[in-house]
Write a protein that holds these residues in place. Structure first.
Motif, short mmCIF file in Angstrom:
data_model
loop_
_atom_site.label_atom_id
_atom_site.label_comp_id
_atom_site.label_asym_id
_atom_site.label_seq_id
_atom_site.Cartn_x
_atom_site.Cartn_y
_atom_site.Cartn_z
N GLN A 1 -27.70 -66.04 -53.63
CA GLN A 1 -27.46 -66.41 -52.24
C GLN A 1 -27.71 -65.18 -51.38
OE1 GLN A 1 -22.62 -65.74 -52.69
NE2 GLN A 1 -23.42 -67.76 -52.25
N PRO A 2 -27.91 -65.35 -50.08
CA PRO A 2 -28.14 -64.21 -49.20
C PRO A 2 -26.96 -63.24 -49.21
CG PRO A 2 -28.68 -66.27 -48.10
CD PRO A 2 -27.96 -66.63 -49.37
N SER A 3 -27.24 -61.98 -48.92
CA SER A 3 -26.18 -60.97 -48.91
C SER A 3 -25.08 -61.32 -47.91
CB SER A 3 -26.77 -59.60 -48.57
OG SER A 3 -27.38 -59.61 -47.28
N ALA A 4 -25.45 -62.03 -46.84
CA ALA A 4 -24.46 -62.41 -45.83
C ALA A 4 -23.41 -63.36 -46.39
CB ALA A 4 -25.16 -63.04 -44.63
N GLU A 5 -23.71 -64.04 -47.51
CA GLU A 5 -22.74 -64.93 -48.13
C GLU A 5 -21.77 -64.16 -49.02
OE1 GLU A 5 -22.41 -68.13 -47.46
OE2 GLU A 5 -24.02 -67.91 -45.99
N VAL A 6 -22.19 -63.01 -49.51
CA VAL A 6 -21.30 -62.20 -50.36
C VAL A 6 -20.21 -61.57 -49.51
CG1 VAL A 6 -21.18 -60.21 -51.92
CG2 VAL A 6 -23.19 -61.73 -51.97
N LEU A 7 -20.61 -60.95 -48.43
CA LEU A 7 -19.68 -60.34 -47.49
C LEU A 7 -20.16 -60.69 -46.08
CD1 LEU A 7 -17.19 -58.51 -47.22
CD2 LEU A 7 -18.71 -56.53 -47.21
N PRO A 8 -19.77 -61.86 -45.58
CA PRO A 8 -20.31 -62.37 -44.31
C PRO A 8 -20.24 -61.39 -43.15
CG PRO A 8 -19.05 -64.07 -45.41
CD PRO A 8 -18.85 -62.82 -46.21
N ALA A 9 -19.16 -60.62 -43.08
CA ALA A 9 -19.00 -59.69 -41.96
C ALA A 9 -20.09 -58.62 -41.94
CB ALA A 9 -17.63 -59.03 -42.03
N LEU A 10 -20.65 -58.32 -43.12
CA LEU A 10 -21.67 -57.29 -43.20
C LEU A 10 -22.91 -57.68 -42.39
CD1 LEU A 10 -22.11 -54.53 -44.55
CD2 LEU A 10 -23.17 -55.72 -46.47
N GLY A 11 -23.19 -58.98 -42.34
CA GLY A 11 -24.35 -59.45 -41.59
C GLY A 11 -24.20 -59.35 -40.09
N LEU A 12 -22.96 -59.11 -39.64
CA LEU A 12 -22.70 -58.99 -38.20
C LEU A 12 -22.73 -57.54 -37.73
CD1 LEU A 12 -19.75 -61.55 -37.94
CD2 LEU A 12 -22.19 -61.95 -37.49
N LEU A 13 -22.91 -56.62 -38.68
CA LEU A 13 -22.93 -55.20 -38.35
C LEU A 13 -24.37 -54.69 -38.35
CD1 LEU A 13 -19.88 -54.13 -40.55
CD2 LEU A 13 -19.90 -54.60 -38.08
N LEU A 14 -24.56 -53.49 -37.86
CA LEU A 14 -25.91 -52.96 -37.68
C LEU A 14 -26.38 -52.08 -38.83
CD1 LEU A 14 -25.70 -52.01 -33.89
CD2 LEU A 14 -26.66 -54.08 -34.93
N HIS A 15 -25.66 -52.08 -39.93
CA HIS A 15 -26.03 -51.21 -41.06
C HIS A 15 -27.28 -51.74 -41.76
CE1 HIS A 15 -22.30 -49.11 -40.47
NE2 HIS A 15 -21.61 -50.24 -40.63
#
Length: 238
Positions: free
Chosen positions: A12-26
Motif C-alpha cells: 500500500q502507499p506509504s501514506a497508509e502506513v503513517l498517514p500523517a507523514l503524507g501531510l508533511l513536507l519531508h
C-alpha cells in the motif's frame, strides 16, 4: 525538511502506513522492511520501520539494523496494541503510533534528529569503543571483538559484557545486573545472569574467559587485563 526512509512490506502507499507523514513536507523514500534495503539507499536523516502487522519480524529487523552501525535515528511505527510489546531490547530510538497526527509525527522526527545532532556536537572526540586489553566493544555497531575475532553475541550478552567492561573491577550482584541490563520490568530470576555469564565465557574462549570474574557469594566483575595474578577472584564458574 528531513530525508526519511520508510521500510515496509505493506502493499500500500506509504501514506497508509503513517498517514500523517503524507501531510508533511519531508522527503520520503520507501524500501522493503529488511536490513539489506540500506545497501542501495542513499543516506537518510531518519529511518522509519513499519511494525504494525508483524511484530516478531519488526523486532528482529530492528536488532539487525542496529548491527549495521546506523548513523540515523530509528523510529518504529506500531499500532496501539503493538506498543505494549516494545522494549529497550528492540534497539529503537523512539516509537510512534500509526494513528499519530501530523504535529506529533513532526515533533518526533524533529526531536530524534535533534538528539543525534546534539550528541554528535557535544563531544565529537568521545570514542564509541571500549577497550580492555585484547577486548574491544564498539557501542555504535554492537560489535565485540577479542584479538580481532568478532564474538557472536546476542543482544543481552553484548549489553552484559559492555556493562561489566564499563566498570572494570567493580563487583555487581546478580540482582544489580538484572536491574541494569535487563531492566525493572524483567520478571525472570537471577539464574538468568549465571546462564548469560556462562555463555559469554564460552564465546570469549579459554584464553579470555577470566575477564569475567566471579566473586563468591556476591556476583561478578570485569577483570581488567592489567590486574595482577594476585587478584583474589574465584574460578570462572557461574
Amino acid at each position: 525538511m528531513a530525508s526519511v526512509l520508510l521500510l515496509t512490506n505493506a502493499l500500500q502507499p506509504s501514506a497508509e502506513v503513517l498517514p500523517a507523514l503524507g501531510l508533511l513536507l519531508h522527503s520520503v523514500r520507501v524500501g522493503p522492511a529488511e536490513a539489506s534495503a540500506l545497501l542501495d539507499a542513499p543516506p537518510s536523516d531518519v529511518l522509519l520501520l513499519d511494525g504494525r502487522r508483524d511484530l516478531p519480524h519488526a523486532r528482529a529487523t530492528c536488532r539487525l539494523l542496529r548491527t549495521t552501525g546506523l548513523s540515523c535515528p530509528l523510529i518504529l511505527v506500531v499500532t496501539e496494541g503493538g506498543l505494549a510489546a516494545v522494549t529497550a531490547e528492540w534497539g529503537v530510538d523512539d516509537v510512534v503510533l500509526d494513528t499519530a497526527g501530523p504535529a506529533e509525527v513532526e515533533a518526533r522526527l524533529r526531536l530524534a534528529t535533534g538528539r543525534l545532532a546534539i550528541a554528535a556536537s557535544s563531544d565529537p572526540d568521545s570514542p564509541s569503543e571500549i577497550r580492555n586489553g585484547d577486548l574491544s566493544i564498539d557501542e555504535a555497531t554492537y560489535v565485540a571483538k577479542v584479538r580481532g575475532r568478532v564474538l557472536d553475541l546476542t543482544f543481552k550478552e553484548f549489553e552484559l559484557l559492555k556493562f561489566l567492561a564499563q566498570h572494570p573491577g567493580r563487583v555487581f550482584t546478580r540482582a544489580q545486573l538484572l536491574q541494569e541490563v535487563w531492566g525493572y520490568d524483567y520478571f525472570g530470576g537471577t539464574r538468568t545472569v549465571d546462564v548469560h555469564v556462562r555463555r559469554l565465557r564460552a564465546k570469549l574462549g579459554a584464553d579470555h574467559e577470566a575477564l569475567i570474574g566471579t566473586v563468591r557469594n556476591v556476583g561478578y566483575r570485569f577483570v581488567a587485563p592489567d590486574k595482577g595474578a594476585d587478584e583474589r577472584i574465584a574460578a570462572p564458574t557461574a
